[in-house]
Design a protein around this motif. Structure first.
Motif, PDB file in Angstrom:
ATOM      1  N   ALA A 162     -43.600  12.028 -53.892  1.00 31.81           N
ATOM      2  CA  ALA A 162     -42.548  11.578 -54.805  1.00 31.81           C
ATOM      3  C   ALA A 162     -41.901  12.741 -55.551  1.00 31.81           C
ATOM      4  O   ALA A 162     -40.686  12.803 -55.703  1.00 31.81           O
ATOM      5  CB  ALA A 162     -43.121  10.568 -55.796  1.00 31.81           C
ATOM      6  N   TRP A 163     -42.718  13.684 -55.989  1.00 30.06           N
ATOM      7  CA  TRP A 163     -42.219  14.784 -56.823  1.00 30.06           C
ATOM      8  C   TRP A 163     -41.921  16.045 -56.029  1.00 30.06           C
ATOM      9  O   TRP A 163     -41.403  17.005 -56.570  1.00 30.06           O
ATOM     10  CB  TRP A 163     -43.301  15.170 -57.845  1.00 30.06           C
ATOM     11  CG  TRP A 163     -43.748  14.037 -58.661  1.00 30.06           C
ATOM     12  CD1 TRP A 163     -44.870  13.277 -58.488  1.00 30.06           C
ATOM     13  CD2 TRP A 163     -43.080  13.491 -59.792  1.00 30.06           C
ATOM     14  NE1 TRP A 163     -44.935  12.303 -59.433  1.00 30.06           N
ATOM     15  CE2 TRP A 163     -43.853  12.414 -60.255  1.00 30.06           C
ATOM     16  CE3 TRP A 163     -41.899  13.830 -60.464  1.00 30.06           C
ATOM     17  CZ2 TRP A 163     -43.483  11.655 -61.348  1.00 30.06           C
ATOM     18  CZ3 TRP A 163     -41.543  13.072 -61.562  1.00 30.06           C
ATOM     19  CH2 TRP A 163     -42.323  12.008 -61.979  1.00 30.06           C
ATOM     20  N   SER A 215     -47.538   1.623 -56.766  1.00 30.44           N
ATOM     21  CA  SER A 215     -46.900   1.033 -55.582  1.00 30.44           C
ATOM     22  C   SER A 215     -47.872   0.998 -54.388  1.00 30.44           C
ATOM     23  O   SER A 215     -47.753   0.144 -53.514  1.00 30.44           O
ATOM     24  CB  SER A 215     -45.641   1.808 -55.206  1.00 30.44           C
ATOM     25  OG  SER A 215     -45.904   3.183 -55.136  1.00 30.44           O
ATOM     26  N   ASN A 225     -34.302   1.579 -53.753  1.00 29.56           N
ATOM     27  CA  ASN A 225     -35.058   1.114 -54.923  1.00 29.56           C
ATOM     28  C   ASN A 225     -36.282   1.990 -55.184  1.00 29.56           C
ATOM     29  O   ASN A 225     -37.341   1.500 -55.518  1.00 29.56           O
ATOM     30  CB  ASN A 225     -35.576  -0.326 -54.831  1.00 29.56           C
ATOM     31  CG  ASN A 225     -34.924  -1.173 -53.793  1.00 29.56           C
ATOM     32  OD1 ASN A 225     -34.468  -0.714 -52.746  1.00 29.56           O
ATOM     33  ND2 ASN A 225     -34.870  -2.438 -54.073  1.00 29.56           N
ATOM     34  N   GLY A 226     -36.102   3.276 -55.018  1.00 28.77           N
ATOM     35  CA  GLY A 226     -37.156   4.193 -55.420  1.00 28.77           C
ATOM     36  C   GLY A 226     -38.319   4.261 -54.442  1.00 28.77           C
ATOM     37  O   GLY A 226     -38.435   3.455 -53.511  1.00 28.77           O
ATOM     38  N   THR A 227     -39.166   5.246 -54.685  1.00 23.44           N
ATOM     39  CA  THR A 227     -40.331   5.440 -53.824  1.00 23.44           C
ATOM     40  C   THR A 227     -41.346   4.320 -54.018  1.00 23.44           C
ATOM     41  O   THR A 227     -42.205   4.088 -53.170  1.00 23.44           O
ATOM     42  CB  THR A 227     -40.927   6.835 -54.081  1.00 23.44           C
ATOM     43  OG1 THR A 227     -39.903   7.779 -53.759  1.00 23.44           O
ATOM     44  CG2 THR A 227     -42.139   7.131 -53.232  1.00 23.44           C
ATOM     45  N   SER A 228     -41.237   3.617 -55.127  1.00 21.25           N
ATOM     46  CA  SER A 228     -42.077   2.427 -55.302  1.00 21.25           C
ATOM     47  C   SER A 228     -41.873   1.518 -54.104  1.00 21.25           C
ATOM     48  O   SER A 228     -42.835   0.948 -53.568  1.00 21.25           O
ATOM     49  CB  SER A 228     -41.676   1.677 -56.572  1.00 21.25           C
ATOM     50  OG  SER A 228     -41.716   2.532 -57.665  1.00 21.25           O
TER      51      SER A 228
HETATM   52  C1  LIG Z   1     -46.727   9.622 -57.091  1.00 20.45           C
HETATM   53  C2  LIG Z   1     -45.603   8.651 -57.266  1.00 20.45           C
HETATM   54  N1  LIG Z   1     -45.259   7.872 -56.253  1.00 20.45           N
HETATM   55  C3  LIG Z   1     -44.248   6.992 -56.358  1.00 20.45           C
HETATM   56  C4  LIG Z   1     -43.555   6.859 -57.522  1.00 20.45           C
HETATM   57  C5  LIG Z   1     -42.454   5.847 -57.622  1.00 20.45           C
HETATM   58  O1  LIG Z   1     -41.234   6.467 -57.470  1.00 20.45           O
HETATM   59  P1  LIG Z   1     -39.869   5.806 -57.929  1.00 20.45           P
HETATM   60  O2  LIG Z   1     -39.788   6.024 -59.406  1.00 20.45           O
HETATM   61  O3  LIG Z   1     -38.844   6.565 -57.154  1.00 20.45           O
HETATM   62  O4  LIG Z   1     -39.902   4.370 -57.589  1.00 20.45           O
HETATM   63  C6  LIG Z   1     -43.886   7.651 -58.625  1.00 20.45           C
HETATM   64  C7  LIG Z   1     -43.149   7.513 -59.884  1.00 20.45           C
HETATM   65  O5  LIG Z   1     -43.385   8.105 -60.865  1.00 20.45           O
HETATM   66  C8  LIG Z   1     -44.952   8.561 -58.493  1.00 20.45           C
HETATM   67  O6  LIG Z   1     -45.339   9.327 -59.507  1.00 20.45           O
END
Ligand SMILES: Cc1ncc(COP(=O)(O)O)c(C=O)c1O
Length: 930
Positions: free
Chosen positions: A501-502, A413, A384-387
């Motif tokens: 993340a990036w 997050s 579920n993403g880096t969030s």
């Molecule tokens: C610095 C950073 N961390 C975490 C996230 C969250 O990542 P994800 O979209 O994979 O949940 C983002 C998303 O843009 C981000 O810019």
């Protein structure tokens, strides 16, 4: 990028070589076709000279690639000297076509010169590159051998003879004869996957490569000048690992192989062979090494699973796709995605697949492989993403009351992670870039000051973690090693959470890798083990004392050194694999290199259970596995190309006379204040810049600009970021990343092609031409209106508000000079609607309260997009600058702000009140009568 003058400039373009090489072949092809046409007509002219000149540009580089290889290059030279213009035209067309299309990787016909396809070439062997239609993966293996150049053709033939029909992959040898040529080969040729080093190779290259020499001089730990020639193999292996850690290295030596195998310095070598041993062993090891990177345990298993005839009586109606493929109404979904998607839909609980929540089988192995790839000890897959990855880390390492030093500008997050874990944020501010309505990164001095203040107030023990975004949305890359080093000098057991993340792609760039979390952690570990570490610490202790005095003003100015005997290396990195590699959306990982991870291992498991879905998406997990495979096998080449793409875009926009009138891509000089650029680096295209000056900046500067993140200023063309983004999307099918008041962010990635660049440049030109035409047509009035618009966008920009402070009601010690606060308490206070009030943003009541009180205290996060960071957090005292900023904002999307009701505030009477739930007394369990 400007390059230093050199007789063979192409070799010094280390990191812009792949496209440059293909361009040179295209150029040679154009010249060869011109000569062929001219030769056919006149038999005389300048065609031959032009072809020879173009060939000189290529010859040196071609030594490092298997294709076209010495034989085809020789055939070409012979045709040129035989004045066979038509033959030259045919051969060059064929070679450049094969290079562009990649057909040489499986079509053995491409390796024959055009006219002799039937000839039994002396250095070819019966086993072709590919078998019929089954395209075996192709790669190249570098052999570094002291044998004279004259015998290399025979060696190459002998190596090819080792091929077997049953080999799952095929490789072509590339032979070089010196340490420097070996380095050039692995730098220039991204197809090389393994290297076989024969001990005793000489050092100097036969090519003129001043930048390489300079590069080698910067690496004192890899100094070859003192290595005995017979022992040079291990040194070379270490150098190669430093540049491309993913490569498999083999050493052939006639020294005592057992000794070398047991030497920690030779740990980078996958296998050591006694030189006279069977070459077939070497061959099989080469294949096995690459096969290990190629293997994707989860994806491979999922494919097998999908092929099984399974009937499900599980809550998985989409699995197998029968209700889709046969449906009258939703069959188009099946047609669109294809049946495999549904055959591969499953759940860990059906059996046959591993569980992401408690992996013991192929997901565990896939995670271990990913950890190897990114240089960490553990990797956890997250769907579920880096969030979610970030929240997991907070949940696992921080407890209520712990202090976390965080960039206020970090992704939401992190703020939510602190609410969940109860950690108290101590926000530190990034340097503002007011002109572009964005923030940079947090100066190290600010972070040190925060730690020293906490030390002065006796609360250093409460600080658990420092969390920073690397790189920032706009491309500011921290000096990760230095940040950790200096913070550890103040608190030796600090945990670092680097939100990359990036940025995970940077692992595959030798330039950027030192600035990644894991690259820096490895460097720190190496430093800690060296005798210099203790020496440096003792020198510092003699000057500043062993226990640093937080009031000592020198501490902020000096580069602090941690005590190598006390410091712990505790690094967490989260990354959205889907943002920079080939993973499906939401594919993310947490990478851990924490030598005290065992303190948190069970908490980490809990964190996974808290945050991960019990039905993780199998396709996302598979894509994480595959993304890792790709990066371990072609990440180097792809990332090099992504950087190259960005550099070309930067150059083309900067150089174009019309586009540059209205648009510009910000360089380091405009993105990073001078005080943070010690090396003096200004931009990639400043006069005198070459890759060595860029490397110096990577090593020395506090902040470096990720070249792939390009802030394109559009305010000077009269567009605000959002309008320009919409224009590009609606009219030109160009999608881009975020926007600011007067800029948009372009990002190059491993997926971009040169056609994408061409489209972008064409569109920018078209937009610039439109502006010119409108200004010409509209005359003085139009020009005045345009100038006013530009001024409004570029100069009348609102000041960026700093974080004010938490209300005293949410602070343990309101008198403290450090500003951490109980954000979680405030967050939950807002759950009581009766304890909250709403004030419209434009209401004069806001101004009255600002002037005469009571203080306005935010009940929730308020996050405008753009810029995307919280200008208010729960419990924060709202001050005039924040209100002013918000009133000036002309964005439509403001999370946490309801325009109809106004700002949500905690009523003064409710501030500091315990949340309702906290008042409920636990009811003692009733005794049963029995
Ligand atoms: C610095 C950073 N961390 C975490 C996230 C969250 O990542 P994800 O979209 O994979 O949940 C983002 C998303 O843009 C981000 O810019």
């Amino acid at each position: 990028m400007a390059s230093a003058p050199t007789s063979t400039p192409q070799l010094d373009h280390f990191f812009s070589s792949s496209a440059a090489r293909l361009d040179r072949w295209r150029e040679l092809n154009a010249k060869a076709q011109a000569w062929a046409a001219e030769g056919a007509r006149t038999k005389a002219g300048g065609g031959r000279a032009a072809v020879e000149a173009a060939l000189v540009e290529l010859t040196a580089v071609e030594d490092f690639f298997a294709y076209p290889g010495p034989r085809l290059m020789k055939a070409l030279a012979e045709r040129i000297s035989g004045e066979d213009a038509l033959g030259v035209g045919r051969l060059v067309r064929k070679i450049s076509g094969a290079l562009l299309s990649g057909t040489y990787r499986y079509d053995s016909g491409e390796w024959e010169s055009a006219d002799d396809a039937s000839d039994t070439a002396p250095d070819r062997v019966a086993t072709p590159l590919g078998e019929g239609d089954s395209h075996r993966p192709y790669f190249e293996t570098l052999f570094v051998t002291p044998l004279p150049a004259a015998s290399r053709a025979k060696v190459a033939r002998d190596i090819r003879r080792l091929r077997r029909v049953e080999d799952a992959m095929v490789y072509e040898p590339v032979l070089v004869g010196s340490v420097e040529d070996a380095l050039l080969a692995i730098i220039l040729n991204g197809k090389i996957e393994s290297v076989v080093i024969f001990d005793g190779v000489p050092v100097p290259s036969q090519h003129d490569v001043p930048l390489l020499h300079e590069l080698l001089r910067t690496r004192s730990d890899l100094d070859v000048s003192n290595a005995a020639p017979r022992e040079i193999g291990v040194t070379l292996a270490r150098m190669i690992k430093h540049i491309r850690p993913e490569l498999d290295l083999y050493l052939l030596t006639d020294r005592q192989v057992e000794k070398i195998a047991g030497d920690p310095a030779a740990a980078v070598v996958r296998r050591v062979f006694y030189e006279v041993e069977e070459m077939m062993e070497v061959h099989l090891n080469i294949l096995e090494g690459v096969a290990d990177r190629y293997a994707t345990p989860f994806f491979d298993n999922l494919k097998r699973y999908a092929a099984r005839p399974i009937a499900t009586f599980h809550a998985l109606p989409i699995a197998r796709g029968k209700s889709i493929m046969k449906s009258n109404w939703i069959r188009d979904m099946g047609d669109f995605y294809g049946q495999n998607l549904f055959l591969a839909e499953s759940s860990a609980t059906t059996g046959g697949l591993d569980s992401m929540l408690e992996p013991t089988g192929n997901i565990k192995v896939a995670q271990e492989k990913f950890a190897r790839a990114v240089g960490s000890d553990h990797v956890f897959f997250v769907t579920n993403g880096t969030s979610t990855s970030n929240k997991m880390v907070y949940q696992a390492v921080a407890a209520p009351g712990d202090i976390v030093i965080a960039d206020r500008n970090c992704h939401k997050s992190h703020h939510y992670g602190m609410v969940l874990s109860g950690a108290q944020p101590l926000y530190v501010e990034a340097f503002p870039m007011t002109e572009y309505s964005m923030y940079g990164a947090v100066p190290l001095r600010t972070i040190k000051q925060a730690l020293l203040n906490l030390k002065a107030e006796g609360r250093l023990d409460r600080v658990k973690m420092v969390t920073l975004t690397n790189c920032t949305f706009d491309g500011h890359v921290y000096n990760t090693r230095r940040v950790m080093e200096e913070c550890l000098a103040i608190k030796p057991d600090l945990i670092f959470l680097w939100d990359e993340a990036w940025f995970a792609f940077a692992r595959w760039s030798p330039y950027l890798r030192p600035r990644t979390a894991m690259g820096a952690a490895a460097a720190l570990e190496q430093w800690r083990a060296s005798p210099e570490a203790l020496k440096a610490y003792e020198a510092q202790a003699a000057e500043l004392g062993g226990d640093l005095d937080p009031k000592d003003a020198r501490l902020l100015k000096k580069r602090l050194v941690p005590d190598p005997r006390k410091m712990r290396i505790r690094v967490y990195m989260t990354t959205s694999v889907h943002k920079s590699m080939s993973a499906l959306r939401q594919g993310s990982i947490v990478a851990v290199r924490d030598e005290d991870h065992n303190h948190h291992a069970s908490a980490f498991r809990e964190a996974v259970f808290i945050h991960a879905s019990t039905s993780p998406n199998q396709q996302i997990i598979a894509s994480l596995d595959v993304a890792r495979r790709q990066m371990e096998l072609e990440g180097y080449e792809l990332v090099m190309r992504a950087i190259e793409t960005a550099l070309v875009i930067r150059r083309e926009i900067g150089q174009h006379p019309l586009i540059s009138k209205y648009f510009s891509v910000l360089g380091a000089d405009r993105m990073v204040p001078e005080e943070f650029r010690n090396s003096g680096f200004r931009d990639f295209f400043t006069q005198g810049t070459n890759w060595m000056t860029a490397l110096k900046a990577v090593q020395e500067d506090e902040f470096f600009l990720d070249p792939t993140r390009m802030t394109l200023v559009c305010g000077t063309a009269g567009f605000d970021g959002t309008s320009f983004k919409n224009l590009l999307a609606a009219k030109y099918n160009i999608q881009l990343n975020k926007t600011s008041r007067n800029s948009v962010l372009l990002q190059s990635n491993i997926n971009n092609t040169r056609s994408d660049i061409a489209l972008l440049i064409k569109v920018l030109l078209e937009v610039s031409q439109d502006i010119e035409a409108q200004l010409d047509e509209g005359g003085e009035n139009a020009r005045a209106a345009f100038a006013a618009k530009v001024k409004n966008l570029m100069t009348d920009v609102p000041d960026l508000p700093n974080f004010s402070r938490f209300h005293d009601g949410y602070r343990e010690d309101p008198g403290s000079i450090t500003l951490e606060g109980d954000m979680r308490g405030a967050f939950f206070a807002a759950y009581e609607e009766g304890d909250c009030e709403y004030l419209p943003l434009m209401s004069p009541k806001i101004d009255e309260r600002l002037k005469s009180g009571p203080q306005l205290v935010s009940a929730n996060f308020v996050i405008p997009y753009p810029p995307g960071f919280p200008i208010m957090v729960p419990g924060q005292v709202i001050e005039a600058d924040t209100i002013g900023f918000m009133r000036k904002l002309d964005v439509k999307e403001i999370h946490g702000y309801n325009n109809a009701r106004g700002l949500k505030l905690i009523k003064p009477s409710a501030i500091g009140k315990a949340p309702a739930g906290a008042k409920v007394k636990a009811v003692p369990p009733k005794r049963s009568k029995s």
